[in-house]
Design an enzyme around this catalytic site. Sequence first.
Site, PDB file in Angstrom:
ATOM      1  N   THR A 172     -28.007  37.387  50.757  1.00 11.29           N
ATOM      2  CA  THR A 172     -28.254  38.592  49.954  1.00 11.29           C
ATOM      3  C   THR A 172     -29.267  39.503  50.016  1.00 11.29           C
ATOM      4  OG1 THR A 172     -27.909  39.592  47.716  1.00 11.29           O
ATOM      5  CG2 THR A 172     -28.575  37.158  48.013  1.00 11.29           C
TER       6      THR A 172
ATOM      7  N   GLU B  72     -30.536  40.395  47.794  1.00 13.39           N
ATOM      8  CA  GLU B  72     -31.355  40.058  46.323  1.00 13.39           C
ATOM      9  C   GLU B  72     -32.627  39.155  46.680  1.00 13.39           C
ATOM     10  OE1 GLU B  72     -31.446  41.244  43.258  1.00 13.39           O
ATOM     11  OE2 GLU B  72     -29.895  42.922  43.553  1.00 13.39           O
TER      12      GLU B  72
ATOM     13  N   TYR C 248     -29.851  34.578  40.305  1.00 13.85           N
ATOM     14  CA  TYR C 248     -29.021  34.558  41.675  1.00 13.85           C
ATOM     15  C   TYR C 248     -29.787  34.429  42.954  1.00 13.85           C
ATOM     16  CZ  TYR C 248     -25.867  36.920  44.742  1.00 13.85           C
ATOM     17  OH  TYR C 248     -25.284  37.387  45.790  1.00 13.85           O
TER      18      TYR C 248
END
Length: 372
Positions: free
Chosen positions: A155, A157, A179
């Site tokens: 990801t 992120e 996360y």
Amino acid sequence: MAHAPARCPSARGSGDGEMGKPRNVALITGITGQDGSYLAEFLLEKGYEVHGIVRRSSSFNTGRIEHLYKNPQAHIEGNMKLHYGDLTDSTCLVKIINEVKPTEIYNLGAQSHVKISFDLAEYTADVDGVGTLRLLDAVKTCGLINSVKFYQASTSELYGKVQEIPQKETTPFYPRSPYGAAKLYAYWIVVNFREAYNLFAVNGILFNHESPRRGANFVTRKISRSVAKIYLGQLECFSLGNLDAKRDWGHAKDYVEAMWLMLQNDEPEDFVIATGEVHSVREFVEKSFLHIGKTIVWEGKNENEVGRCKETGKVHVTVDLKYYRPTEVDFLQGDCTKAKQKLNWKPRVAFDELVREMVHADVELMRTNPNA
């Protein structure tokens, strides 16, 4: 010094089926999610036998893949078969992998909501981080290291507090949420299995990707649903968090093709998948309203800012601090040059088209089922 075992030239070709055809068997975790459903469709169209792992729940959670059953009304399986399992249960993962003997594994299952990961930090670490290790270990336990290809849903992120713009495969990571931190562990354990055991394992570092199948608690889908409800007179106003967060948004359908292409590559490598374009949440709101014939003008500042309809004077958007993250990620922009060059992949759906598709799909959905 111990040598890693030689990798099969093509894991997909292992265990040829009848008439010498390569055996194409995919196992997808997270098959009931946005990406899993599009990937299942994509692979079935390519003639794969598709197996999916689903968590047991008291109500059916297979809405996104109903149409892929041989008989959707009776849930009769055709080339898509579902197995009850969970990334927190290594025993079931070993059992499923041993039974299915997949040639490709796509690990898309995760607690994937960034804001919720602050409330469910331990669970997110267990599923998204250690869950990936459990799956990799299951492949090893079943003796399939040389006959399976493994895709890990990584990801953007991971970049979090970005260290350079745009972000590419070599950009340093700086996750800003439980996360992101869990996915960072997953990223490195995949790299470790690739280097330690010669497993064909790759990380797809996917930037934000949306569609009409996006979960309702993600900001883009919250916007398209709310705008559809306003258009149909079912809602007057909705609240958002950081309007100035900027993201690189693509279409999930384009991105699942990239997942598959990574596993068809000659060598296992990690790839950034993105559009390279950046748009703000504010812009997503404005474009969504334009598709229902409304122009939004902004008034006020910070938490007192509102989005008012130019035509009617009604306030349709407010800001609520509860939707802000404890540590914000303000700007993500991907550089997918490597994927373009090595995979011949490029995004097809433009931002405007994505917004239009999501709003129109939600208008139809809310018209027939306002509580969907």
